[in-house]
Design a protein around this motif. Structure first.
Motif, PDB file in Angstrom:
ATOM      1  N   CYS A  66      -5.883   4.016   5.405  1.00 31.66           N
ATOM      2  CA  CYS A  66      -4.931   2.901   5.331  1.00 31.66           C
ATOM      3  C   CYS A  66      -5.414   1.673   6.103  1.00 31.66           C
ATOM      4  O   CYS A  66      -4.723   0.644   6.117  1.00 31.66           O
ATOM      5  N   ASN A  67      -6.553   1.806   6.791  1.00 29.58           N
ATOM      6  CA  ASN A  67      -7.107   0.707   7.585  1.00 29.58           C
ATOM      7  C   ASN A  67      -6.171   0.248   8.696  1.00 29.58           C
ATOM      8  O   ASN A  67      -6.023  -0.950   8.960  1.00 29.58           O
ATOM      9  N   ILE A  68      -5.507   1.206   9.344  1.00 27.75           N
ATOM     10  CA  ILE A  68      -4.641   0.899  10.478  1.00 27.75           C
ATOM     11  C   ILE A  68      -4.913   1.912  11.583  1.00 27.75           C
ATOM     12  O   ILE A  68      -5.547   2.939  11.355  1.00 27.75           O
ATOM     13  N   SER A  69      -4.439   1.616  12.791  1.00 28.59           N
ATOM     14  CA  SER A  69      -4.658   2.523  13.912  1.00 28.59           C
ATOM     15  C   SER A  69      -3.855   3.804  13.729  1.00 28.59           C
ATOM     16  O   SER A  69      -2.839   3.833  13.023  1.00 28.59           O
ATOM     17  N   GLU A  70      -4.287   4.874  14.384  1.00 25.69           N
ATOM     18  CA  GLU A  70      -3.594   6.147  14.267  1.00 25.69           C
ATOM     19  C   GLU A  70      -2.171   6.071  14.801  1.00 25.69           C
ATOM     20  O   GLU A  70      -1.236   6.608  14.191  1.00 25.69           O
ATOM     21  N   SER A  71      -1.972   5.400  15.939  1.00 22.37           N
ATOM     22  CA  SER A  71      -0.628   5.312  16.508  1.00 22.37           C
ATOM     23  C   SER A  71       0.309   4.516  15.597  1.00 22.37           C
ATOM     24  O   SER A  71       1.465   4.892  15.402  1.00 22.37           O
ATOM     25  N   HIS A  72      -0.200   3.418  15.033  1.00 20.98           N
ATOM     26  CA  HIS A  72       0.621   2.617  14.115  1.00 20.98           C
ATOM     27  C   HIS A  72       0.923   3.410  12.846  1.00 20.98           C
ATOM     28  O   HIS A  72       2.048   3.379  12.332  1.00 20.98           O
ATOM     29  N   PHE A  73      -0.088   4.145  12.363  1.00 21.53           N
ATOM     30  CA  PHE A  73       0.101   4.959  11.156  1.00 21.53           C
ATOM     31  C   PHE A  73       1.191   6.001  11.370  1.00 21.53           C
ATOM     32  O   PHE A  73       2.075   6.172  10.524  1.00 21.53           O
ATOM     33  N   ARG A  74       1.139   6.717  12.493  1.00 27.27           N
ATOM     34  CA  ARG A  74       2.153   7.736  12.774  1.00 27.27           C
ATOM     35  C   ARG A  74       3.547   7.118  12.797  1.00 27.27           C
ATOM     36  O   ARG A  74       4.502   7.692  12.255  1.00 27.27           O
ATOM     37  N   ARG A  75       3.677   5.961  13.416  1.00 29.15           N
ATOM     38  CA  ARG A  75       4.980   5.309  13.558  1.00 29.15           C
ATOM     39  C   ARG A  75       5.522   4.856  12.198  1.00 29.15           C
ATOM     40  O   ARG A  75       6.684   5.095  11.862  1.00 29.15           O
ATOM     41  N   VAL A  76       4.671   4.192  11.415  1.00 30.34           N
ATOM     42  CA  VAL A  76       5.114   3.691  10.111  1.00 30.34           C
ATOM     43  C   VAL A  76       5.403   4.849   9.162  1.00 30.34           C
ATOM     44  O   VAL A  76       6.380   4.828   8.403  1.00 30.34           O
ATOM     45  N   PHE A  77       4.566   5.878   9.187  1.00 34.50           N
ATOM     46  CA  PHE A  77       4.758   7.032   8.299  1.00 34.50           C
ATOM     47  C   PHE A  77       6.100   7.689   8.566  1.00 34.50           C
ATOM     48  O   PHE A  77       6.866   7.959   7.629  1.00 34.50           O
ATOM     49  N   LYS A  78       6.399   7.945   9.835  1.00 33.41           N
ATOM     50  CA  LYS A  78       7.671   8.576  10.188  1.00 33.41           C
ATOM     51  C   LYS A  78       8.852   7.697   9.785  1.00 33.41           C
ATOM     52  O   LYS A  78       9.874   8.187   9.281  1.00 33.41           O
ATOM     53  N   ASP A  79       8.710   6.390   9.966  1.00 33.97           N
ATOM     54  CA  ASP A  79       9.791   5.463   9.630  1.00 33.97           C
ATOM     55  C   ASP A  79      10.047   5.428   8.129  1.00 33.97           C
ATOM     56  O   ASP A  79      11.198   5.388   7.685  1.00 33.97           O
ATOM     57  N   CYS A  80       8.984   5.469   7.335  1.00 37.31           N
ATOM     58  CA  CYS A  80       9.128   5.366   5.877  1.00 37.31           C
ATOM     59  C   CYS A  80       9.468   6.695   5.216  1.00 37.31           C
ATOM     60  O   CYS A  80      10.205   6.731   4.232  1.00 37.31           O
ATOM     61  N   MET A  81       8.915   7.798   5.722  1.00 38.39           N
ATOM     62  CA  MET A  81       9.034   9.087   5.047  1.00 38.39           C
ATOM     63  C   MET A  81      10.037  10.032   5.694  1.00 38.39           C
ATOM     64  O   MET A  81      10.350  11.083   5.146  1.00 38.39           O
ATOM     65  N   ASP A  82      10.535   9.687   6.888  1.00 37.93           N
ATOM     66  CA  ASP A  82      11.482  10.552   7.599  1.00 37.93           C
ATOM     67  C   ASP A  82      10.879  11.901   7.955  1.00 37.93           C
ATOM     68  O   ASP A  82      11.592  12.896   8.127  1.00 37.93           O
ATOM     69  N   VAL A  83       9.567  11.964   8.059  1.00 39.55           N
ATOM     70  CA  VAL A  83       8.879  13.204   8.410  1.00 39.55           C
ATOM     71  C   VAL A  83       7.522  12.812   8.980  1.00 39.55           C
ATOM     72  O   VAL A  83       6.983  11.760   8.662  1.00 39.55           O
ATOM     73  N   THR A  84       6.960  13.648   9.851  1.00 39.03           N
ATOM     74  CA  THR A  84       5.659  13.345  10.429  1.00 39.03           C
ATOM     75  C   THR A  84       4.554  13.555   9.401  1.00 39.03           C
ATOM     76  O   THR A  84       4.727  14.303   8.426  1.00 39.03           O
ATOM     77  N   PRO A  85       3.384  12.937   9.597  1.00 40.52           N
ATOM     78  CA  PRO A  85       2.278  13.162   8.655  1.00 40.52           C
ATOM     79  C   PRO A  85       1.880  14.635   8.542  1.00 40.52           C
ATOM     80  O   PRO A  85       1.609  15.122   7.440  1.00 40.52           O
ATOM     81  N   CYS A  86       1.842  15.363   9.676  1.00 38.90           N
ATOM     82  CA  CYS A  86       1.472  16.786   9.628  1.00 38.90           C
ATOM     83  C   CYS A  86       2.463  17.589   8.803  1.00 38.90           C
ATOM     84  O   CYS A  86       2.072  18.436   7.986  1.00 38.90           O
ATOM     85  N   ASP A  87       3.751  17.339   9.018  1.00 41.41           N
ATOM     86  CA  ASP A  87       4.764  18.074   8.258  1.00 41.41           C
ATOM     87  C   ASP A  87       4.705  17.706   6.775  1.00 41.41           C
ATOM     88  O   ASP A  87       4.954  18.550   5.910  1.00 41.41           O
ATOM     89  N   TYR A  88       4.371  16.450   6.467  1.00 44.96           N
ATOM     90  CA  TYR A  88       4.253  16.034   5.070  1.00 44.96           C
ATOM     91  C   TYR A  88       3.115  16.791   4.386  1.00 44.96           C
ATOM     92  O   TYR A  88       3.267  17.295   3.265  1.00 44.96           O
TER      93      TYR A  88
END
Length: 310
Positions: A216-238
């Motif tokens: 996604c060309n973004i930092s890992e911390s930003h990715f985790r935050r945006v992913f959780k906000d958009c998907m209502d689940v963590t990347p690992c759980d997804y």
């Protein structure tokens, strides 16, 4: 609306080959919703609810609103929700489950213009829609026409329903202010679309969060935050949800051993597969496979402990 936190259940449906809609219709669905159930739940398909009578609360993620006769809800796959009838009363709902991914693939094959079905699926699955039929008459009429086709199964039912489902998707996207050929993309959800596409193709591989962030060309911390906000689940759980949904499909259609299925969906060993499966589903793969309701398209009340939704 008020915020509400709940535990989770995963309720899995199985559609027959080629079908894009699973209808649950009739008086059997007049009941005291929520009685004895304290958890929210989510499904592997989009859920359409039609309320004819009764009143109570509809819980959608962190929020609660009131339902009564004349309302409808469109709930994306994997979105936590529940209905709770008013104490001592019954409510009459009917339910349909749509395989939106298949519908979008159909639309792409028929479209003469470039259509980003992966992005559209992300948009459709981003948030639920709760409304009164009088507020959105066009999509309400489409839903009722699909419902009636499923009930009657007249001549050319499959072809008619297939067309209606595509019309439903177009109208839903229009309600969400998405233009068919050049969607006005929500910046936050667009950031993680490359990762969603990557997981769908590469879920069998050893996926690391930093790799998804790099896609996604973004930092890992930003990715985790945006992913959780958009998907209502963590990347690992997804990732685990994608793998386990595929494992369920394999258990229904193949005679592979659990070790073979674990490897096919991306787990290095069966113990890791069993541990993640039980965390998400609340039972072992062997228990799920032996459960007869999972082979006839009925709900199975399977507990989940997804920490991101608790």
């Amino acid at each position: 609306m008020i915020k509400k936190k709940q535990k989770m259940q995963f309720r899995y449906y199985n559609m027959e080959n080629g079908e894009q809609v699973l209808p649950l219709l009739g008086e059997n669905w007049r009941r005291a919703y929520g009685k004895g159930i304290n958890e929210l739940h989510f499904h592997n398909y989009m859920e359409i609810g039609i309320c004819y009578d009764g009143c109570g609360n509809t819980i959608l993620g962190d929020y609660v609103t009131n339902f009564e006769g004349g309302c409808m809800c469109i709930i994306p796959a994997n979105y936590p929700h529940n209905n709770i009838s008013k104490d001592g009363t019954l409510a009459y709902w009917e339910w349909m489950y749509f395989d939106i991914e298949k519908v979008l693939l159909d639309m792409k094959e028929m479209s003469s213009s470039k259509m980003d079905e992966e992005y559209l699926l992300t948009v459709i699955n981003s948030s639920p829609l709760f409304f009164y039929r009088s507020d959105h008459k066009k999509i309400s009429n489409i839903i009722m026409e699909i419902r009636n086709e499923c009930d009657r199964k007249d001549y050319l039912y499959w072809e008619k329903t297939r067309g209606l489902l595509q019309t439903f998707v177009v109208e839903l996207l229009r309600i969400q202010n998405i233009i068919s050929d050049m969607p006005r993309k929500n910046p936050r959800s667009v950031e993680i679309v490359p990762a969603l596409n990557y997981v769908k193709v590469h879920y069998r591989e050893d996926l690391r969060i930093r790799d998804l962030a790099e896609v996604c060309n973004i930092s890992e911390s930003h990715f985790r935050r945006v992913f959780k906000d958009c998907m209502d689940v963590t990347p690992c759980d997804y990732v685990n949800m994608i793998r386990i949904n595929e494992a369920n499909n394999l258990m229904l259609v193949s005679h592979s051993t659990m070790e073979e299925i674990a490897f096919q969906v991306g787990y290095s060993n069966v113990s890791t597969f069993n541990r993640n499966y039980k965390k998400l589903i609340g039972m072992t793969p062997y228990q799920w496979k032996r459960s007869p309701e999972n082979r006839v398209g009925q709900m199975s009340g399977i507990k989940s402990t997804l920490k991101g939704w608790m």
